[in-house]
Design an enzyme around this catalytic site. Sequence first.
Site, PDB file in Angstrom:
ATOM      1  N   ASN A 208       0.852  -1.194   0.000  1.00  0.00           N
ATOM      2  CA  ASN A 208       0.000   0.000   0.000  1.00  0.00           C
ATOM      3  C   ASN A 208       0.883   1.237   0.000  1.00  0.00           C
ATOM      4  O   ASN A 208       2.105   1.139   0.024  1.00  0.00           O
ATOM      5  CB  ASN A 208      -0.959  -0.027   1.193  1.00  0.00           C
ATOM      6  CG  ASN A 208      -0.193  -0.073   2.505  1.00  0.00           C
ATOM      7  OD1 ASN A 208       0.537   0.849   2.834  1.00  0.00           O
ATOM      8  ND2 ASN A 208      -0.348  -1.161   3.240  1.00  0.00           N
ATOM      9  N   ASP A 276      -4.287  -6.143   5.121  1.00  0.00           N
ATOM     10  CA  ASP A 276      -5.303  -6.972   5.775  1.00  0.00           C
ATOM     11  C   ASP A 276      -5.248  -8.415   5.290  1.00  0.00           C
ATOM     12  O   ASP A 276      -5.634  -9.322   6.005  1.00  0.00           O
ATOM     13  CB  ASP A 276      -6.697  -6.391   5.506  1.00  0.00           C
ATOM     14  CG  ASP A 276      -6.887  -5.084   6.264  1.00  0.00           C
ATOM     15  OD1 ASP A 276      -6.473  -5.037   7.430  1.00  0.00           O
ATOM     16  OD2 ASP A 276      -7.420  -4.115   5.685  1.00  0.00           O
ATOM     17  N   LYS A 286       8.929 -17.672  -9.844  1.00  0.00           N
ATOM     18  CA  LYS A 286       8.203 -16.582 -10.505  1.00  0.00           C
ATOM     19  C   LYS A 286       7.055 -17.126 -11.360  1.00  0.00           C
ATOM     20  O   LYS A 286       7.242 -18.072 -12.127  1.00  0.00           O
ATOM     21  CB  LYS A 286       9.175 -15.786 -11.382  1.00  0.00           C
ATOM     22  CG  LYS A 286       8.557 -14.540 -11.943  1.00  0.00           C
ATOM     23  CD  LYS A 286       9.490 -13.789 -12.854  1.00  0.00           C
ATOM     24  CE  LYS A 286       8.694 -12.750 -13.608  1.00  0.00           C
ATOM     25  NZ  LYS A 286       9.377 -12.289 -14.797  1.00  0.00           N
ATOM     26  N   ILE A 306      -2.902  -7.263  14.394  1.00  0.00           N
ATOM     27  CA  ILE A 306      -1.945  -7.116  15.501  1.00  0.00           C
ATOM     28  C   ILE A 306      -2.519  -6.201  16.582  1.00  0.00           C
ATOM     29  O   ILE A 306      -2.448  -6.485  17.775  1.00  0.00           O
ATOM     30  CB  ILE A 306      -0.597  -6.566  14.971  1.00  0.00           C
ATOM     31  CG1 ILE A 306      -0.151  -7.361  13.738  1.00  0.00           C
ATOM     32  CG2 ILE A 306       0.469  -6.643  16.051  1.00  0.00           C
ATOM     33  CD1 ILE A 306       0.976  -6.721  12.961  1.00  0.00           C
ATOM     34  N   LYS A 342     -11.682  -3.119  17.969  1.00  0.00           N
ATOM     35  CA  LYS A 342     -10.296  -3.549  18.203  1.00  0.00           C
ATOM     36  C   LYS A 342     -10.019  -3.718  19.701  1.00  0.00           C
ATOM     37  O   LYS A 342      -9.158  -4.490  20.076  1.00  0.00           O
ATOM     38  CB  LYS A 342      -9.324  -2.515  17.636  1.00  0.00           C
ATOM     39  CG  LYS A 342      -9.501  -2.241  16.146  1.00  0.00           C
ATOM     40  CD  LYS A 342      -8.572  -3.082  15.325  1.00  0.00           C
ATOM     41  CE  LYS A 342      -8.628  -2.656  13.866  1.00  0.00           C
ATOM     42  NZ  LYS A 342      -7.751  -3.432  13.015  1.00  0.00           N
TER      43      LYS A 342
HETATM   44  O1  C5P Z   1      -8.634  -2.596  10.450  1.00  0.00           O
HETATM   45  P1  C5P Z   1      -7.772  -1.476  10.009  1.00  0.00           P
HETATM   46  O2  C5P Z   1      -6.652  -1.923   9.086  1.00  0.00           O
HETATM   47  O3  C5P Z   1      -8.478  -0.303   9.467  1.00  0.00           O
HETATM   48  O4  C5P Z   1      -7.096  -0.957  11.359  1.00  0.00           O
HETATM   49  C1  C5P Z   1      -6.124   0.016  11.386  1.00  0.00           C
HETATM   50  C2  C5P Z   1      -5.347  -0.076  12.671  1.00  0.00           C
HETATM   51  O5  C5P Z   1      -5.078  -1.421  13.017  1.00  0.00           O
HETATM   52  C3  C5P Z   1      -3.970   0.566  12.555  1.00  0.00           C
HETATM   53  O6  C5P Z   1      -3.616   1.067  13.813  1.00  0.00           O
HETATM   54  C4  C5P Z   1      -3.094  -0.584  12.146  1.00  0.00           C
HETATM   55  O7  C5P Z   1      -1.736  -0.386  12.513  1.00  0.00           O
HETATM   56  C5  C5P Z   1      -3.714  -1.739  12.910  1.00  0.00           C
HETATM   57  N1  C5P Z   1      -3.654  -3.039  12.217  1.00  0.00           N
HETATM   58  C6  C5P Z   1      -2.873  -4.047  12.723  1.00  0.00           C
HETATM   59  N2  C5P Z   1      -2.856  -5.266  12.103  1.00  0.00           N
HETATM   60  C7  C5P Z   1      -3.603  -5.507  11.012  1.00  0.00           C
HETATM   61  C8  C5P Z   1      -4.407  -4.472  10.486  1.00  0.00           C
HETATM   62  C9  C5P Z   1      -4.395  -3.254  11.115  1.00  0.00           C
HETATM   63  O8  C5P Z   1      -2.163  -3.834  13.721  1.00  0.00           O
HETATM   64  N3  C5P Z   1      -3.572  -6.679  10.425  1.00  0.00           N
END
Ligand code: C5P
Length: 401
Positions: A208, A276, A286, A306, A342
């Site tokens: 990203n 995600d 490859k 996380i 969260k």
């Molecule tokens: O669910 P989303 O990606 O919108 O959430 C954003 C928040 O969650 C951010 O603080 C990002 O660092 C954390 N995050 C994470 N692990 C993931 C996805 C997001 O720690 N797999």
Amino acid sequence: MQGQRHILLIVGGGIAAYKSLELVRLAQKAGFAVTCVTTRAAEQFVTPLSFAAISGRRCYRELFDLTDEAEMGHIRLSRAADLIVVAPATADLMAKMAGGHADDLASTLLLATDTPVLIAPAMNVRMWNHPATRRNLATLRGDGIGVVGPDEGEMACGEYGPGRMAEPAAILAEIERRLRKGPLAGRRILVTSGPTHEPIDPVRYIANRSSGAQGSAIAAALARLGAELVFVTGPATAPRPEGVQCIEVETAREMRDAVMAALPVDAAIFAAAVADWRVENAVTSKMKKDATGAPPALRLAENPDILREVSRLEQNRPQLVVGFAAETDDVIANATAKRERKGCDWILANDVRPDTGIMGGSENAVTLITAAGATEWPRMSKEEVAARLAREIAVALGAVT
Ligand code: C5P
């Protein structure tokens, strides 16, 4: 100058000694008083006169210099400083330190001191990797001696690898970190930053647009308030914060493991734009276009969340967990719901619609969402957002009132 911090710089005999002149200059610019000591070998590379001229102070050389003993005994010289820095720390000087030798001024000062010591090793890569140097390094670390560098790269001797002395700016950042006093001194804080790369095959990946700029700025701002940082970053383009322990990872799963290994911490700030999903059917060779021209089907699997996992820990949950919500619509409503989902304490919500220029840009416009509600911050630079967040964190941890 009253309150001025004092560094005793011991210069060992290596080609990197010329960089130590720059270190003296930078340290003085940062407000330190620097007194230099050269070893005999150092004087083959840079003259004591150069150090005296740049530091504006006498450069000490010999142990049995009676004038020195009358004016400033070696014990006093070694203890008058707030920090002793050995740069470059040669393999020989490290061996002497590890063995407790005291046969010249530098080694005697190092043995006589009760002041914290930081070394910046510099030597040929094979000397650095030699079991004897490894043993000496382990002994020195065990004795509580700090180590900065060495860097990896091309060396004066033409070989490549670890052994180059850390750059003067990095040594200074480490000096400042060690001498720092601030409201967050003694607090350990984790910051995640940057994007993650999720491989498709050995040459392709899903990623990203996160630059890591906001995460780096937050780590730097917290470090400035005296915190000990653990900075876990994906492959970000933003420079790493100076003087901060950086753990480089590539994928979300590696980031998760690095985060878990860093616990316990007092606070955790999740600024990373973690992918995600990862490609479940990633391959190790490859991918080729096949004869039909049909594109391959990528099967996605969910990555570990996380932030959610750390927020819901029963043991070792940080006192304060902060997440980010990069949203393109209904920013506050979505971010408020995200905070609940969260289980984190705060969410910093930002609007990342392309026309805002925030993703990958230098400014941010955030809303802080806590249990008490939402507070909109004016649009400001990512550094200012970081400084304000760091202050709020210091208050939340009870470090300032
Ligand atoms: O669910 P989303 O990606 O919108 O959430 C954003 C928040 O969650 C951010 O603080 C990002 O660092 C954390 N995050 C994470 N692990 C993931 C996805 C997001 O720690 N797999």
